[in-house]
Design a protein around this motif. Sequence first.
Motif, PDB file in Angstrom:
ATOM      1  N   LYS A 230       0.822  -1.235   0.065  1.00 56.33           N
ATOM      2  CA  LYS A 230       0.042   0.101  -0.156  1.00 56.33           C
ATOM      3  C   LYS A 230       0.726   1.227  -0.078  1.00 56.33           C
ATOM      4  O   LYS A 230       0.567   2.225  -0.851  1.00 56.33           O
ATOM      5  CB  LYS A 230      -0.980  -0.078   1.119  1.00 56.33           C
ATOM      6  N   ASN A 231       1.938   1.336   0.866  1.00 57.65           N
ATOM      7  CA  ASN A 231       2.562   2.372   0.944  1.00 57.65           C
ATOM      8  C   ASN A 231       3.439   2.584  -0.253  1.00 57.65           C
ATOM      9  O   ASN A 231       4.362   3.728  -0.261  1.00 57.65           O
ATOM     10  CB  ASN A 231       3.481   2.650   2.127  1.00 57.65           C
ATOM     11  N   CYS A 239       4.730  10.258  -3.118  1.00 55.10           N
ATOM     12  CA  CYS A 239       6.230  10.141  -3.495  1.00 55.10           C
ATOM     13  C   CYS A 239       7.153  10.753  -2.710  1.00 55.10           C
ATOM     14  O   CYS A 239       6.842  12.297  -2.317  1.00 55.10           O
ATOM     15  CB  CYS A 239       6.418  10.309  -5.025  1.00 55.10           C
ATOM     16  N   LEU A 240       8.017  10.425  -2.102  1.00 52.13           N
ATOM     17  CA  LEU A 240       9.070  11.257  -1.207  1.00 52.13           C
ATOM     18  C   LEU A 240      10.359  10.973  -1.965  1.00 52.13           C
ATOM     19  O   LEU A 240      10.848  10.175  -2.558  1.00 52.13           O
ATOM     20  CB  LEU A 240       9.210  10.480   0.005  1.00 52.13           C
ATOM     21  N   PRO A 241      11.157  12.404  -2.133  1.00 53.74           N
ATOM     22  CA  PRO A 241      10.690  13.523  -1.593  1.00 53.74           C
ATOM     23  C   PRO A 241       9.334  14.489  -2.096  1.00 53.74           C
ATOM     24  O   PRO A 241       8.678  15.059  -1.607  1.00 53.74           O
ATOM     25  CB  PRO A 241      11.771  14.493  -1.279  1.00 53.74           C
ATOM     26  N   LYS A 265      14.637   3.963   2.600  1.00 56.54           N
ATOM     27  CA  LYS A 265      14.251   2.960   3.395  1.00 56.54           C
ATOM     28  C   LYS A 265      12.963   2.389   2.790  1.00 56.54           C
ATOM     29  O   LYS A 265      13.153   1.000   3.057  1.00 56.54           O
ATOM     30  CB  LYS A 265      13.895   3.797   4.664  1.00 56.54           C
ATOM     31  N   MET A 266      12.371   3.062   2.064  1.00 57.05           N
ATOM     32  CA  MET A 266      11.238   2.251   1.476  1.00 57.05           C
ATOM     33  C   MET A 266      11.643   1.162   0.459  1.00 57.05           C
ATOM     34  O   MET A 266      11.034   0.253   0.186  1.00 57.05           O
ATOM     35  CB  MET A 266      10.329   3.267   0.601  1.00 57.05           C
ATOM     36  N   MET A 388      22.188  -2.145   6.338  1.00 55.03           N
ATOM     37  CA  MET A 388      21.522  -1.317   5.143  1.00 55.03           C
ATOM     38  C   MET A 388      20.282  -0.782   5.613  1.00 55.03           C
ATOM     39  O   MET A 388      20.188   0.468   5.252  1.00 55.03           O
ATOM     40  CB  MET A 388      21.377  -2.226   3.942  1.00 55.03           C
ATOM     41  N   GLN A 389      19.521  -1.377   6.495  1.00 56.65           N
ATOM     42  CA  GLN A 389      18.400  -0.568   7.032  1.00 56.65           C
ATOM     43  C   GLN A 389      18.600   0.602   7.849  1.00 56.65           C
ATOM     44  O   GLN A 389      17.833   1.494   7.801  1.00 56.65           O
ATOM     45  CB  GLN A 389      17.568  -1.748   7.952  1.00 56.65           C
ATOM     46  N   LYS A 390      19.767   0.505   8.585  1.00 54.97           N
ATOM     47  CA  LYS A 390      19.987   1.664   9.284  1.00 54.97           C
ATOM     48  C   LYS A 390      20.691   2.750   8.464  1.00 54.97           C
ATOM     49  O   LYS A 390      20.582   4.168   8.723  1.00 54.97           O
ATOM     50  CB  LYS A 390      21.109   1.286  10.415  1.00 54.97           C
TER      51      LYS A 390
END
Length: 452
Positions: A230-231, A239-241, A265-266, A388-390
């Motif tokens: 969903k996100n 959309c970011l940014p 992160k996404m 990698m997540q950090k």
Amino acid sequence: MTIRTARPNRGHHFRPRTHCLKKVDAIVVEMQDPKNGVKGSEQKLNVTTIPHAITGSNIIAWIGNKMKTTTEEAQAFGTMLVAYGYIYPLQNHKKLVMCNDSSLYRFQTPYFWPTQQWVPEDSDYGRCSILFPTCNGLELLCFKQAHYNHLHEWLNHKWDFIVMQATEQYKAGRDRNKADRVVFDCQERAYWIVNRPPVSNIFYQQAIMRSKVKSSVSLGALVKYITSYKNHDPFLAPCLPSNPWQSDHDAYWTLNMRRVEVPTKMRVERWSFSFFELLTDLRGRDDFKIFLKKEFSGENLAFWEAAEELKWGTASSMSSKAETIFKTFLAPGAPRWINIDGRTMGLTVKGLDHPHRYVLEAAQTHVFMLMKKDTFFRYLKSPTYKEMQKKALNPEAHNFSPAQLEENARNRSPGIHPIILWQQEEEEKAKAATAAAPVDVKAVMSKIDRKK
């Protein structure tokens, strides 16, 4: 109350493109023009004289002159007309090919053209299965005995009516003269050859073999999929940014380049959804390679990538790539030998004698499932993925004012063409391969001596 299920679709999922076929209709009508079309004449077929028969060589010559093409292309177009049922052969009914010789053909009546979109019903199939065996002792064309029995059982409530229809059609055919009888028989036979149902009981076999799932389980899987993605859906989440199509700002493209050093992160979160998501993202695949290198098990992914290159590469390099893959991964004592079962290994090695694009399909699928069931889950729990997540970026939303949007539109620059990006990636791959190759010390020393 008994609810009867719908009769299965016997392979008529294909619907012709009417717009294209209308152009073909116009060409076929022009071919039948008395002055400028293909010249037809009475031809003898065995003992019977068939009116308005045309030869394959005349049809191909007319198509070549009309379209200004070569004989091969004209013959290919003529074969398409036969395959779609615009022209039917009078001699070899089962061979839907246009022959460049004296083989006899006739134009099909427009009632049977594909643009009419006349879909035969079950009663038509039943009449065909009854009528064709009774005409001149011909073998059963449409159904084998098992199909005939299924059809009889399904249409049992009106089978007598179908038999009566077939009988009346047969009697009406006997009253015609022999030439008309042969023409009408060839017309209908040609239609059923083009629009024949499948010769094997594929639908029933697939229905029996298909796994059954409870509706609650399938709905739960659908809800889980929607919740996960969903996100990541640009229609449901921003959309970011910023959305580059609205703001004319390329920060989104820059952060999500194919081989960016630090992903968002996404993007990292999406790698955990499935192993396929991880492999399709080149940045995720690079991170997975780092993990495999630490575990000394990178040969499986290297083999999978080599199989992909063979599948999508050029035909000229197919043999050399297949030989390299065999020597690197499959040959006894290979430097990066992969561990697959003996049956798959035997089929793959045997297929490499005559390599083609999909010769490694079985071995590639086997390796993919091994990585998906074991290595992928270990990667998600590994320090490599957690680090990698950090490090992953979490860009903040950019809210542009109307004046800034106008400024972005004025300073808009054309993006890099995908082909240029692909060329840059190929150059980077070549440089990496050159750097990883073993260095020949003697050759280097000889070059130095020559310079001196």
